[in-house]
Design a protein around this motif. Structure first.
Motif, PDB file in Angstrom:
ATOM      1  N   THR A 515       0.826  -1.206   0.000  1.00 26.25           N
ATOM      2  CA  THR A 515       0.000   0.000   0.000  1.00 26.25           C
ATOM      3  C   THR A 515       0.861   1.258   0.000  1.00 26.25           C
ATOM      4  N   HIS A 516       0.253   2.351  -0.436  1.00 26.96           N
ATOM      5  CA  HIS A 516       0.882   3.665  -0.351  1.00 26.96           C
ATOM      6  C   HIS A 516       0.102   4.585   0.579  1.00 26.96           C
ATOM      7  N   LEU A 517      -0.938   4.032   1.223  1.00 28.74           N
ATOM      8  CA  LEU A 517      -1.790   4.837   2.084  1.00 28.74           C
ATOM      9  C   LEU A 517      -1.430   4.637   3.551  1.00 28.74           C
ATOM     10  N   PRO A 518      -1.112   5.681   4.256  1.00 34.39           N
ATOM     11  CA  PRO A 518      -0.808   5.551   5.685  1.00 34.39           C
ATOM     12  C   PRO A 518      -2.023   5.100   6.482  1.00 34.39           C
ATOM     13  N   GLN A 519      -3.236   5.469   6.027  1.00 38.29           N
ATOM     14  CA  GLN A 519      -4.436   5.068   6.752  1.00 38.29           C
ATOM     15  C   GLN A 519      -4.600   3.543   6.753  1.00 38.29           C
ATOM     16  N   VAL A 520      -4.143   2.891   5.680  1.00 34.79           N
ATOM     17  CA  VAL A 520      -4.200   1.427   5.616  1.00 34.79           C
ATOM     18  C   VAL A 520      -3.058   0.825   6.422  1.00 34.79           C
ATOM     19  N   ALA A 521      -1.861   1.383   6.248  1.00 33.49           N
ATOM     20  CA  ALA A 521      -0.686   0.839   6.936  1.00 33.49           C
ATOM     21  C   ALA A 521      -0.836   0.914   8.448  1.00 33.49           C
ATOM     22  N   ALA A 522      -1.605   1.873   8.935  1.00 33.22           N
ATOM     23  CA  ALA A 522      -1.743   2.043  10.377  1.00 33.22           C
ATOM     24  C   ALA A 522      -2.408   0.839  11.037  1.00 33.22           C
ATOM     25  N   PHE A 523      -3.151   0.046  10.283  1.00 29.55           N
ATOM     26  CA  PHE A 523      -3.874  -1.088  10.860  1.00 29.55           C
ATOM     27  C   PHE A 523      -3.037  -2.367  10.894  1.00 29.55           C
ATOM     28  N   ALA A 524      -1.801  -2.297  10.485  1.00 36.43           N
ATOM     29  CA  ALA A 524      -0.984  -3.501  10.343  1.00 36.43           C
ATOM     30  C   ALA A 524      -0.664  -4.137  11.688  1.00 36.43           C
ATOM     31  N   ASP A 525      -0.647  -5.459  11.690  1.00 36.82           N
ATOM     32  CA  ASP A 525      -0.065  -6.191  12.812  1.00 36.82           C
ATOM     33  C   ASP A 525       1.455  -6.243  12.669  1.00 36.82           C
ATOM     34  N   ARG A 526       1.893  -6.167  11.415  1.00 34.68           N
ATOM     35  CA  ARG A 526       3.322  -6.222  11.113  1.00 34.68           C
ATOM     36  C   ARG A 526       3.570  -5.279   9.942  1.00 34.68           C
ATOM     37  N   HIS A 527       4.506  -4.361  10.101  1.00 38.39           N
ATOM     38  CA  HIS A 527       4.771  -3.350   9.080  1.00 38.39           C
ATOM     39  C   HIS A 527       6.197  -3.548   8.575  1.00 38.39           C
ATOM     40  N   VAL A 528       6.318  -3.823   7.256  1.00 39.91           N
ATOM     41  CA  VAL A 528       7.627  -4.056   6.640  1.00 39.91           C
ATOM     42  C   VAL A 528       7.921  -2.903   5.694  1.00 39.91           C
ATOM     43  N   LEU A 529       9.098  -2.324   5.858  1.00 45.07           N
ATOM     44  CA  LEU A 529       9.528  -1.214   5.008  1.00 45.07           C
ATOM     45  C   LEU A 529      10.566  -1.714   4.009  1.00 45.07           C
ATOM     46  N   VAL A 530      10.351  -1.397   2.735  1.00 46.14           N
ATOM     47  CA  VAL A 530      11.316  -1.729   1.690  1.00 46.14           C
ATOM     48  C   VAL A 530      12.150  -0.483   1.416  1.00 46.14           C
ATOM     49  N   GLU A 531      13.449  -0.579   1.662  1.00 44.93           N
ATOM     50  CA  GLU A 531      14.345   0.556   1.487  1.00 44.93           C
ATOM     51  C   GLU A 531      15.361   0.262   0.403  1.00 44.93           C
ATOM     52  N   LYS A 532      15.654   1.250  -0.399  1.00 42.57           N
ATOM     53  CA  LYS A 532      16.707   1.126  -1.402  1.00 42.57           C
ATOM     54  C   LYS A 532      18.058   1.407  -0.752  1.00 42.57           C
ATOM     55  N   ALA A 533      19.064   0.624  -1.177  1.00 42.85           N
ATOM     56  CA  ALA A 533      20.430   0.950  -0.786  1.00 42.85           C
ATOM     57  C   ALA A 533      20.896   2.135  -1.621  1.00 42.85           C
ATOM     58  N   SER A 534      22.085   2.633  -1.293  1.00 45.05           N
ATOM     59  CA  SER A 534      22.591   3.817  -1.988  1.00 45.05           C
ATOM     60  C   SER A 534      22.799   3.565  -3.470  1.00 45.05           C
ATOM     61  N   ASP A 535      23.067   2.299  -3.833  1.00 45.70           N
ATOM     62  CA  ASP A 535      23.277   1.988  -5.252  1.00 45.70           C
ATOM     63  C   ASP A 535      21.980   1.613  -5.953  1.00 45.70           C
ATOM     64  N   GLY A 536      20.874   1.763  -5.261  1.00 44.79           N
ATOM     65  CA  GLY A 536      19.582   1.495  -5.892  1.00 44.79           C
ATOM     66  C   GLY A 536      19.085   0.085  -5.724  1.00 44.79           C
ATOM     67  N   THR A 537      19.856  -0.802  -5.078  1.00 44.77           N
ATOM     68  CA  THR A 537      19.418  -2.183  -4.909  1.00 44.77           C
ATOM     69  C   THR A 537      18.701  -2.334  -3.582  1.00 44.77           C
ATOM     70  N   VAL A 538      18.021  -3.444  -3.448  1.00 39.27           N
ATOM     71  CA  VAL A 538      17.375  -3.777  -2.190  1.00 39.27           C
ATOM     72  C   VAL A 538      18.076  -5.006  -1.650  1.00 39.27           C
ATOM     73  N   THR A 539      18.696  -4.911  -0.521  1.00 37.43           N
ATOM     74  CA  THR A 539      19.437  -6.023   0.057  1.00 37.43           C
ATOM     75  C   THR A 539      18.651  -6.589   1.222  1.00 37.43           C
TER      76      THR A 539
END
Length: 589
Positions: A515-539
């Motif tokens: 989701t991109h909506l904070p109103q939906v994310a607020a209801f999560a039992d578990r919230h996972v964030l996907v972050e890009k590394a500095s080189d653009g990859t996801v490790t």
């Protein structure tokens, strides 16, 4: 339930491990961080089409692994073992490799399997809903399937489909039988002529050999009789001429005359005596043979004619009379089959009529059951939409039989293959029933109910789909639901309610939401964030399970694009508190 998802070299993801659990898990992150790659990975595990373009640049292959808990899922254990895989400690590993050249391999429980087998094992485990799934909800087949699931009509649909399949097979055989009737009639005429021809001649086993010998004897009667008479004269002459018997008698007499002088001469005399007795028998037999040979032109003509009749048969039906008789027997059996064609047509016609009667009854019962379920589903979805900030929306599920004008009489008298007469009316039917099922939406008070593809915006369609899924949750055996930005086009209070309903759905199943909506994310039992590394990859370190403080920062970013703003953080805390209160209220409800 999916406990863990490992992704390597897929899109922007280099190597990541997503640990999942029960309840509602939301995945958020900046645009392009790789959130939807999680859904892509699940699609590969479900046997979806492999796209070599999704393989990370420079990598030889992409790989996706899913660790699935098999406890309480006996069907999964059976499917894995049938595929040759192993279940280890109530867990199964499903995997999919996609090479940069586009080749794909699948694994179930460690065993290499065809992609279709992986799909068959994994598909019952996960229901994926994305933007494309919203459009699938517009299809009548999807709407009909949803109604049947809600009404628990699967067994009734299967029973109807079984009758339908039997009817199709029966009418196909009937059509083939009728179409081939002319050819069978020609075959029967040919066989009947041949069988009658053989019956008229009535050949007997071995008769051709006996007649051949008799014709040979009758055709050479004079020669045979002359030879026999000359042989008899040579053996025993009636005219005093020297003959064999006289010569043997003379030889015997000479030897008998010297018997007393030499015992051996006596023995020879005895042997000559035996020859004399034999010659006498032979002479008598030859005389008898000669007397039996008559010249009988009438009999010879009859034998020749009979042989000609048999020859005519062997030219057509076999090399010998025995072959002809075997052909006649086979043909008689075949004639019984061919002559039974009319009876078979009558049987199939009667069977078709009976199946059509049963199909009409089953289809009518299914239509009635769908009508009752449609009323309940429409009310349930409308109630859900009220909770999704569409208080005046009304969903109606329309179930109608596809009635048509009576068909014109056909030359063969058969009813049209796609029409069924039910209670005096003609309706179109298919393997799924007699009905057209359509979801209608009146989004606002006083608005006309219109089909979803005409009356629903993208945001409204998202909420309708979620409402339908919530209503179907209790009837669905799928343990995991995945929603990929189904909240697109939604915001404000509606987004809050979507989050609450997703949380409600997660009470009965594992729910994964991108989701991109904070109103939906607020209801999560578990919230996972996907972050890009500095080189653009996801490790691996780029997939972060957020704690309370982390969730506040991520929600503030989603709300205002800022992670350190006190105002944004305050809004994030307020949203989290609201979500907890709403979730508690929803759970009590």
């Amino acid at each position: 339930m999916i406990e863990e998802l490992r992704i390597s070299s897929l899109g922007v993801i280099d190597s990541s491990v997503l640990e999942l659990g029960p309840g509602l898990t939301v995945i958020t992150g900046e645009t392009g961080a790789g959130k939807t790659m999680v859904v892509t990975a699940l699609g590969l595990l479900l046997g979806g089409r492999a796209d070599s373009g999704a393989v990370r640049n420079g990598a030889k292959q992409a790989r996706v692994e899913g660790l699935v808990a098999s406890s309480n899922l006996p069907a999964l254990t059976t499917a894995v073992e049938d595929a040759g895989g192993e279940v280890d400690d109530d867990r199964v590993v499903l995997a999919r490799n996609v090479s940069a050249e586009g080749r794909s391999r699948a694994f179930v429980g460690g065993a290499a399997v065809p992609i279709a087998t992986l799909a068959g094992v994994a598909e019952p485990l996960v229901a994926v809903h994305g933007q494309s799934d919203q459009h699938r909800l517009l299809k009548p087949s999807t709407q009909r399937h949803a109604l049947d699931r809600f009404g628990a009509l699967e067994e009734q649909v299967a029973a109807y489909a079984a009758i339908h399949d039997e009817l199709v097979a029966t009418e196909r055989e009937l059509a083939d039988t009728v179409a081939a009737a002319r050819e069978r009639a020609r075959e029967a005429d040919v066989l009947r002529f041949g069988v009658d021809e053989v019956a008229a001649v009535a050949p007997q086993p071995g008769e051709d050999d006996d007649l051949a010998a008799e014709e040979q004897r009758l055709g050479h009667a004079d020669t045979l009789r002359g030879a026999a008479e000359q042989a008899r004269e040579a053996l025993s002459s009636e005219h005093g001429s020297p003959d064999a018997l006289g010569a043997v008698a003379a030889a015997r007499g000479l030897l008998e005359g010297v018997r007393d002088h030499d015992a051996e001469a006596g023995q020879l005399a005895d042997r000559v005596a035996e020859v004399s007795y034999l010659l006498n028998d032979v002479a008598a037999d030859v005389a008898s043979y000669a007397s039996r040979i008559d010249t009988d032109p009438t009999r010879l003509a009859a034998v020749s004619e009979r042989r000609a009749a048999l020859l005519a048969l062997t030219r057509k039906y076999g090399d010998t009379v025995a072959d002809v008789l075997a052909w006649a027997e086979r043909s008689a059996h075949r004639l019984l089959e061919l002559d039974g064609t009319d009876e078979r047509i009558r049987e199939l016609t009667d069977r078709s009529a009976e199946l059509r009667r049963r199909l009409g009854e089953a289809g009518t019962a299914l239509s009635d059951a769908r009508g009752a379920a449609a009323a309940r589903l429409g009310s349930a979805v409308s109630e859900e939409l009220t909770l999704l900030a569409m208080p005046h929306a009304q969903v109606t599920v329309r179930v109608e039989q596809r009635r048509v004008d009576p068909p014109a009489d056909r030359r063969d008298g058969a009813p049209p293959a796609d029409l069924l007469e039910v209670d005096g009316a003609w309706v179109r039917f298919s393997r799924s029933g007699l009905d057209e099922v359509e979801f209608l939406l009146a989004a606002n008070k006083g608005a006309d109910a219109r089909p979803l593809h005409k009356g629903a915006s993208g945001g409204e369609l998202s909420r309708v789909m979620l409402a339908v899924e919530v209503c179907l949750a209790g009837t669905s055996p799928v343990p995991t639901f995945v929603f990929d930005e189904v909240d697109a086009g939604v915001g404000g209070a509606a987004a809050v309610e979507i989050g609450r309903r997703l949380a409600r759905l997660a009470e009965d199943a594992q729910v994964l939401v991108v989701t991109h909506l904070p109103q939906v994310a607020a209801f999560a039992d578990r919230h996972v964030l996907v972050e890009k590394a500095s080189d653009g990859t996801v490790t691996t370190s780029g997939l972060v399970a957020l704690d309370d403080a982390g969730r506040e920062r991520e929600l503030s970013r989603m709300l205002a694009g800022l992670t350190e703003s006190d105002t944004a953080l305050a809004h994030a805390r307020e949203l989290l508190d609201l979500a907890r209160q709403r979730a508690t209220q929803g759970s009590r409800a």
